[in-house]
Design a protein around this motif. Structure first.
Motif, PDB file in Angstrom:
ATOM      1  N   ASP A  77       8.406  -5.349  -8.335  1.00 22.82           N
ATOM      2  CA  ASP A  77       7.236  -4.499  -8.146  1.00 22.82           C
ATOM      3  C   ASP A  77       6.493  -4.880  -6.868  1.00 22.82           C
ATOM      4  O   ASP A  77       6.923  -5.746  -6.111  1.00 22.82           O
ATOM      5  CB  ASP A  77       6.334  -4.528  -9.380  1.00 22.82           C
ATOM      6  CG  ASP A  77       5.733  -5.905  -9.614  1.00 22.82           C
ATOM      7  OD1 ASP A  77       5.676  -6.715  -8.671  1.00 22.82           O
ATOM      8  OD2 ASP A  77       5.311  -6.180 -10.748  1.00 22.82           O
ATOM      9  N   TYR A  78       5.354  -4.206  -6.668  1.00 23.78           N
ATOM     10  CA  TYR A  78       4.600  -4.364  -5.410  1.00 23.78           C
ATOM     11  C   TYR A  78       4.142  -5.800  -5.179  1.00 23.78           C
ATOM     12  O   TYR A  78       3.796  -6.164  -4.073  1.00 23.78           O
ATOM     13  CB  TYR A  78       3.381  -3.438  -5.415  1.00 23.78           C
ATOM     14  CG  TYR A  78       2.465  -3.684  -6.600  1.00 23.78           C
ATOM     15  CD1 TYR A  78       2.600  -2.951  -7.772  1.00 23.78           C
ATOM     16  CD2 TYR A  78       1.498  -4.671  -6.551  1.00 23.78           C
ATOM     17  CE1 TYR A  78       1.794  -3.191  -8.863  1.00 23.78           C
ATOM     18  CE2 TYR A  78       0.689  -4.921  -7.650  1.00 23.78           C
ATOM     19  CZ  TYR A  78       0.835  -4.179  -8.803  1.00 23.78           C
ATOM     20  OH  TYR A  78       0.036  -4.435  -9.889  1.00 23.78           O
ATOM     21  N   GLU A  79       4.124  -6.608  -6.242  1.00 23.06           N
ATOM     22  CA  GLU A  79       3.739  -8.002  -6.039  1.00 23.06           C
ATOM     23  C   GLU A  79       4.844  -8.768  -5.297  1.00 23.06           C
ATOM     24  O   GLU A  79       4.600  -9.804  -4.713  1.00 23.06           O
ATOM     25  CB  GLU A  79       3.465  -8.689  -7.384  1.00 23.06           C
ATOM     26  CG  GLU A  79       2.178  -8.246  -8.068  1.00 23.06           C
ATOM     27  CD  GLU A  79       0.930  -8.920  -7.481  1.00 23.06           C
ATOM     28  OE1 GLU A  79       1.060  -9.796  -6.615  1.00 23.06           O
ATOM     29  OE2 GLU A  79      -0.177  -8.535  -7.887  1.00 23.06           O
ATOM     30  N   GLU A  80       6.069  -8.231  -5.351  1.00 23.29           N
ATOM     31  CA  GLU A  80       7.195  -8.918  -4.718  1.00 23.29           C
ATOM     32  C   GLU A  80       7.671  -8.220  -3.456  1.00 23.29           C
ATOM     33  O   GLU A  80       7.973  -8.868  -2.461  1.00 23.29           O
ATOM     34  CB  GLU A  80       8.362  -9.020  -5.719  1.00 23.29           C
ATOM     35  CG  GLU A  80       8.018  -9.867  -6.921  1.00 23.29           C
ATOM     36  CD  GLU A  80       8.917  -9.594  -8.108  1.00 23.29           C
ATOM     37  OE1 GLU A  80       8.818  -8.491  -8.677  1.00 23.29           O
ATOM     38  OE2 GLU A  80       9.719 -10.463  -8.445  1.00 23.29           O
ATOM     39  N   CYS A  81       7.766  -6.893  -3.529  1.00 23.05           N
ATOM     40  CA  CYS A  81       8.245  -6.141  -2.373  1.00 23.05           C
ATOM     41  C   CYS A  81       7.856  -4.681  -2.559  1.00 23.05           C
ATOM     42  O   CYS A  81       7.959  -4.153  -3.657  1.00 23.05           O
ATOM     43  CB  CYS A  81       9.772  -6.266  -2.261  1.00 23.05           C
ATOM     44  SG  CYS A  81      10.464  -5.483  -0.795  1.00 23.05           S
ATOM     45  N   GLU A  82       7.412  -4.048  -1.494  1.00 24.72           N
ATOM     46  CA  GLU A  82       7.158  -2.614  -1.545  1.00 24.72           C
ATOM     47  C   GLU A  82       8.461  -1.913  -1.906  1.00 24.72           C
ATOM     48  O   GLU A  82       9.511  -2.224  -1.319  1.00 24.72           O
ATOM     49  CB  GLU A  82       6.714  -2.118  -0.167  1.00 24.72           C
ATOM     50  CG  GLU A  82       5.327  -2.532   0.219  1.00 24.72           C
ATOM     51  CD  GLU A  82       4.273  -1.867  -0.639  1.00 24.72           C
ATOM     52  OE1 GLU A  82       4.374  -0.650  -0.861  1.00 24.72           O
ATOM     53  OE2 GLU A  82       3.350  -2.567  -1.084  1.00 24.72           O
ATOM     54  N   SER A  84       9.463   0.906  -1.122  1.00 20.63           N
ATOM     55  CA  SER A  84      10.033   1.588   0.041  1.00 20.63           C
ATOM     56  C   SER A  84      10.591   0.606   1.079  1.00 20.63           C
ATOM     57  O   SER A  84      11.180   1.027   2.065  1.00 20.63           O
ATOM     58  CB  SER A  84       8.980   2.482   0.691  1.00 20.63           C
ATOM     59  OG  SER A  84       7.854   1.718   1.057  1.00 20.63           O
TER      60      SER A  84
ATOM     61  N   ARG B 224       4.074 -12.070   3.590  1.00 23.84           N
ATOM     62  CA  ARG B 224       3.131 -11.418   2.674  1.00 23.84           C
ATOM     63  C   ARG B 224       1.971 -12.377   2.445  1.00 23.84           C
ATOM     64  O   ARG B 224       2.175 -13.489   1.949  1.00 23.84           O
ATOM     65  CB  ARG B 224       3.821 -11.079   1.350  1.00 23.84           C
ATOM     66  CG  ARG B 224       4.907 -10.021   1.513  1.00 23.84           C
ATOM     67  CD  ARG B 224       5.821  -9.943   0.313  1.00 23.84           C
ATOM     68  NE  ARG B 224       5.135  -9.568  -0.928  1.00 23.84           N
ATOM     69  CZ  ARG B 224       4.870  -8.321  -1.297  1.00 23.84           C
ATOM     70  NH1 ARG B 224       5.205  -7.317  -0.543  1.00 23.84           N
ATOM     71  NH2 ARG B 224       4.252  -8.067  -2.430  1.00 23.84           N
ATOM     72  N   GLN B 242       1.124  -7.239   4.506  1.00 29.46           N
ATOM     73  CA  GLN B 242       2.530  -7.612   4.614  1.00 29.46           C
ATOM     74  C   GLN B 242       3.146  -7.008   5.857  1.00 29.46           C
ATOM     75  O   GLN B 242       2.790  -5.914   6.269  1.00 29.46           O
ATOM     76  CB  GLN B 242       3.294  -7.171   3.371  1.00 29.46           C
ATOM     77  CG  GLN B 242       3.102  -5.712   2.999  1.00 29.46           C
ATOM     78  CD  GLN B 242       3.686  -5.383   1.652  1.00 29.46           C
ATOM     79  OE1 GLN B 242       4.771  -5.841   1.325  1.00 29.46           O
ATOM     80  NE2 GLN B 242       2.986  -4.596   0.862  1.00 29.46           N
ATOM     81  N   ILE B 251       1.794  -3.121   6.211  1.00 33.28           N
ATOM     82  CA  ILE B 251       0.985  -2.423   5.216  1.00 33.28           C
ATOM     83  C   ILE B 251      -0.204  -3.309   4.872  1.00 33.28           C
ATOM     84  O   ILE B 251      -0.039  -4.498   4.608  1.00 33.28           O
ATOM     85  CB  ILE B 251       1.780  -2.132   3.921  1.00 33.28           C
ATOM     86  CG1 ILE B 251       3.034  -1.319   4.208  1.00 33.28           C
ATOM     87  CG2 ILE B 251       0.896  -1.409   2.903  1.00 33.28           C
ATOM     88  CD1 ILE B 251       3.917  -1.098   2.982  1.00 33.28           C
ATOM     89  N   TRP B 300       0.693 -14.768  -0.338  1.00 31.33           N
ATOM     90  CA  TRP B 300       0.554 -13.811  -1.446  1.00 31.33           C
ATOM     91  C   TRP B 300       1.563 -14.224  -2.505  1.00 31.33           C
ATOM     92  O   TRP B 300       2.759 -14.003  -2.350  1.00 31.33           O
ATOM     93  CB  TRP B 300       0.799 -12.412  -0.921  1.00 31.33           C
ATOM     94  CG  TRP B 300       0.865 -11.308  -1.934  1.00 31.33           C
ATOM     95  CD1 TRP B 300       0.913 -11.403  -3.295  1.00 31.33           C
ATOM     96  CD2 TRP B 300       0.890  -9.907  -1.642  1.00 31.33           C
ATOM     97  NE1 TRP B 300       0.973 -10.161  -3.860  1.00 31.33           N
ATOM     98  CE2 TRP B 300       0.961  -9.229  -2.878  1.00 31.33           C
ATOM     99  CE3 TRP B 300       0.867  -9.156  -0.459  1.00 31.33           C
ATOM    100  CZ2 TRP B 300       1.004  -7.837  -2.953  1.00 31.33           C
ATOM    101  CZ3 TRP B 300       0.917  -7.778  -0.546  1.00 31.33           C
ATOM    102  CH2 TRP B 300       0.985  -7.127  -1.779  1.00 31.33           C
ATOM    103  N   PRO B 302       3.305 -13.590  -5.879  1.00 29.41           N
ATOM    104  CA  PRO B 302       3.455 -12.487  -6.841  1.00 29.41           C
ATOM    105  C   PRO B 302       2.855 -12.886  -8.189  1.00 29.41           C
ATOM    106  O   PRO B 302       3.207 -13.919  -8.749  1.00 29.41           O
ATOM    107  CB  PRO B 302       4.965 -12.295  -6.925  1.00 29.41           C
ATOM    108  CG  PRO B 302       5.504 -12.877  -5.664  1.00 29.41           C
ATOM    109  CD  PRO B 302       4.589 -14.000  -5.300  1.00 29.41           C
ATOM    110  N   LYS B 303       1.949 -12.061  -8.660  1.00 26.95           N
ATOM    111  CA  LYS B 303       1.240 -12.375  -9.899  1.00 26.95           C
ATOM    112  C   LYS B 303       1.982 -11.793 -11.094  1.00 26.95           C
ATOM    113  O   LYS B 303       2.515 -10.691 -11.026  1.00 26.95           O
ATOM    114  CB  LYS B 303      -0.177 -11.795  -9.854  1.00 26.95           C
ATOM    115  CG  LYS B 303      -1.048 -12.410  -8.777  1.00 26.95           C
ATOM    116  CD  LYS B 303      -2.468 -11.869  -8.804  1.00 26.95           C
ATOM    117  CE  LYS B 303      -2.621 -10.511  -8.152  1.00 26.95           C
ATOM    118  NZ  LYS B 303      -2.345 -10.486  -6.709  1.00 26.95           N
ATOM    119  N   LYS B 384       4.514 -15.057 -10.963  1.00 28.76           N
ATOM    120  CA  LYS B 384       5.513 -14.295 -11.696  1.00 28.76           C
ATOM    121  C   LYS B 384       6.819 -15.094 -11.834  1.00 28.76           C
ATOM    122  O   LYS B 384       7.483 -15.034 -12.849  1.00 28.76           O
ATOM    123  CB  LYS B 384       5.784 -13.029 -10.888  1.00 28.76           C
ATOM    124  CG  LYS B 384       6.463 -11.915 -11.598  1.00 28.76           C
ATOM    125  CD  LYS B 384       6.700 -10.793 -10.573  1.00 28.76           C
ATOM    126  CE  LYS B 384       7.312  -9.585 -11.199  1.00 28.76           C
ATOM    127  NZ  LYS B 384       6.340  -8.674 -11.788  1.00 28.76           N
TER     128      LYS B 384
END
Lengths: 281, 428
Positions: A77-82, A84, B224, B242, B251, B300, B302-303, B384
């Motif tokens: 998910d967005y927490e790991e990678c966009e 896109s 990130r 990121q 982004i 960053w 990942p949570k 995570k």
């Protein structure tokens, strides 16, 4: 059913861990023989590294996973990678290596290819992207998947890789293309109205239980076309959730007798630009 | 843990209760919550010293005298008071007065509590310019000068209180409040105490600008990051940023909104709508602005979270003991944007007892890194991948939590009870 998820976090990747060796480790573990579902999450900074290593390792060790029926490549998910930014690769070697596979889910559309899409037993193909390229749509249309029951495509937007048009989608809806297809999802699209109008009365509906046009930009225009269709009435489920239809249209659909899901109405952005004070705690 | 913080030595139950003096905004949710809690516990009301009065130039002594003809601690045998600093937020006048106090034109000031006081503030506002500021919802008028003014006020209060009540005890030491509020310093202190924190971007303690930040990210392969206004609270001035090393794309997901003008510098504000910028012009403008006011950049992580969502935990710690906790669950990476996150109990968020216990221990260790402070709300995220907790923020005023109880007490009730109660080890 036994399921395992493998993923490599940022720190693990920086420390030298690789998905290929994790797959190899799993293949020589006692649980590999009975494993029926395998989820590959982030294979290590997937915005930079493609899924090629995943494919190579899974192909190499395919005989260690005789019970594998379900495969997910790229669950993150967005927490790991966009989404896109996920870099995929040609995943079709997996199909040749796992002839008993029944379900394949793919997330991420960059560099995705299914060059040899042939499989006798695959029942489900789900591709989740922010934008699916027309080259992949063409590969799916040319595919030979005689046992496919469910095709679910998140088509996305041109900003994130959807470079096609309705003309690239329509070949997927030709009757006889996937003779056993009962669930068709052409969803998460910025041309959802066009898709709705095109499939509303398409012959493919005669074989479907479920038409899924959810998560896109469906408005009253597409909904009118659906309501006007006779064929649509035979469906067991019509999923239109996450839409931009008016309240009146939602009410019409709800009273139409169609088995329709019209949840998660989207609002236009105008009233969302509220501001909040900086110091609140 | 309790003995390590050491600052508040609660008196024995038979000893007289210390009077409580609170610096805050009278009648707001915080001071109101404290008074209600004291009433419920049968404790005499606290004396509330308004920031507004202090910033008008009135002394602590005058403000206290104005409230009460006879000061309770003047009586023989009364214990010296406890002093509590509460949030200065929620009032434009206070914000404006603090920006004025942070001006180079403010006389007789002490920057001793500002962790990076020697670093100049950008485009400083003079007294007159500060006086002309208009209340505009969400606008970040001048965060670094605000923080300088705030540190000056803390220094002044520390001095006045020491003169007036040499025996008084600060619940949270003013210098430590300044350090907690400055993320650059707070994270240094946490790391120095062995508390797990997201790895700072090297040179992340005050990146100079967008270009050097990007270079540091590439050099360190940290693609990130979170960039935070060093002295912002909650989600104020936070960017989840990121870069894609393959394509060069970038982004920025942030609450910072921009109003551009032709004839004057842009205006930055906290937007309730999370924004997603992908164009270099917007992103570099915001990052450069944050850097000028003092920024902090970290990995960053990942949570973790339920069903594709992520959360962080606000864990309150009072006198060494973790108590109230809420999980803030969001579909966006910025979970502490309070108005966009769903609050859940830790159990509802799917955290098992072992992880909850690790969160509590981590939060207790974070507060213990500030040995002169007894209360803070610690923001903890859980990775995570490793399920390891990390401390993202230490909030000296992080105890305004609704509808959450600990052993049947609300946050303020629990604090008032603990501060008045007997020593935990039961010694006479």
């Amino acid at each position: 059913m036994t399921e395992v998820k493998l993923s490599i976090g940022y720190d693990e990747f920086e420390a030298g861990q690789r998905i290929g060796s994790e797959i190899e480790k799993l293949s020589s573990s006692p649980e590999s023989a009975a494993l029926s579902s395998l989820i590959i999450g982030d294979w290590g900074q997937a915005y930079e590294n493609s899924a090629e290593e995943v494919v190579a390792a899974l192909v190499k060790h395919s005989t260690s996973f005789p019970a594998l029926r379900k495969l997910f490549i790229g669950e993150m998910d967005y927490e790991e990678c966009e989404i896109s930014w996920i870099t995929q690769s040609d995943l079709s070697p997996l199909l040749a290596a796992y002839p008993e596979l029944q379900s394949l889910t793919i997330q991420g559309g960059n560099d995705l290819s299914l060059s040899e899409l042939k499989h006798d037993k695959l029942e489900e193909l789900i591709i989740i992207t922010g934008g699916l390229g027309k080259s992949v749509l063409a590969e799916i249309a040319a595919g030979e998947l005689p046992n496919l029951r469910k095709l679910e495509l998140y088509l996305g937007v041109d900003n994130y890789g959807f470079d096609g048009s309705l003309q690239d989608i329509l070949p997927l809806t030709e009757p006889g293309k996937f003779p056993k297809l009962t669930y068709l999802g052409l969803k998460n699209s910025e041309i959802e109205d066009e898709i709705a109008a095109a499939v509303a009365d398409a012959p493919i509906l005669d074989q479907l239980d479920t038409l899924d046009l959810s998560l896109g930009t469906l408005s009253d225009k597409g909904a009118e076309a659906l309501l006007a269709s006779e064929r649509i009435k035979k469906l067991k489920a019509l999923n239109l959730s996450h839409h931009y239809m008016s309240a009146e249209m939602v009410a019409r659909l709800q009273s139409s007798g169609l088995p329709v899901d019209v949840s998660d109405k989207q609002e236009t952005d105008d009233d969302e630009d509220w501001r909040y004070p900086s110091i609140t705690e | 843990m309790t003995t390590r913080t050491g600052v508040i030595r609660p008196l024995r139950s038979n000893a007289p209760l210390r009077p409580l003096i609170v610096f805050g905004n009278p009648g707001d949710k915080r001071t109101g919550g404290i008074q209600q809690a004291r009433q419920r516990l049968g404790q005499p009301p606290a004396l509330i010293v308004p920031y507004a009065g202090l910033l008008e130039g009135r002394t602590l002594e005058e403000l206290l005298a104005a409230q009460q003809r006879e000061l309770p601690w003047a009586a023989a045998g009364t214990a010296p008071p406890l002093l509590r600093l509460d949030s200065p937020g929620g009032s434009f006048e206070t914000e404006q007065a603090l920006i004025a106090l942070g001006s180079s034109e403010a006389g007789d000031v002490d920057d001793g509590l500002h962790p990076f006081g020697a670093r100049p503030d950008p485009r400083p506002l003079g007294l007159a310019a500060a006086g002309r500021l208009k209340p505009q919802p969400g606008v970040l008028h001048h965060p670094s000068q605000w923080f300088r003014g705030y540190c000056r006020m803390l220094a002044r209060l520390q001095r006045e209180a020491a003169d007036m009540f040499p025996q008084a005890l600060w619940i949270n030491d003013p210098a430590e409040i300044a350090a907690m509020t400055d993320k650059r310093r707070a994270q240094q202190i946490l790391a120095g105490s062995g508390v797990p924190i997201p790895r700072p971007l090297e040179g992340g303690h005050g990146p100079a600008d967008y270009a050097s930040l990007r270079e540091a990210m590439s050099m360190q392969r940290m693609h990130r990051i979170f960039i935070k206004l060093a002295c912002g609270s909650a989600a104020s001035g936070v960017i989840a940023y990121q870069i894609n090393p393959t394509t060069g794309a970038e982004i920025a997901i942030t609450t910072v909104g921009v109003e551009d003008y032709i004839t004057r510098p842009p205006l930055y504000y906290n937007s309730g709508k999370l924004r997603r910028y992908t164009d270099t012009a917007s992103i570099s403008g915001i990052i450069d602005w944050l850097c000028r006011h003092g920024a902090y950049a970290e990995q960053w992580i990942p949570k973790t979270g339920p069903d594709g969502r992520s959360f962080d935990v606000r864990q309150l710690v009072v006198n060494g003991e973790a108590c109230h906790a809420v999980a803030r669950v969001s579909r966006t990476p910025i979970t502490n944007l309070h108005l966009r996150s769903k609050r859940m109990s830790l159990a509802e968020a799917g955290l098992g007892e072992e992880t909850r216990s690790r969160i509590r221990r981590t939060a207790e260790a974070a507060l213990a890194a500030f040995p002169l402070s007894a209360i803070a709300g610690i923001d903890v995220l859980v990775s995570k991948n490793s399920q390891q907790p990390y401390v993202a923020d230490v909030n000296p005023f992080g105890d305004l939590l609704y509808e959450v109880d600990y052993r049947g007490y609300g946050t303020y009730e629990w604090e008032m009870k603990v501060l008045a109660g007997p020593l935990k080890d039961g010694s006479p």
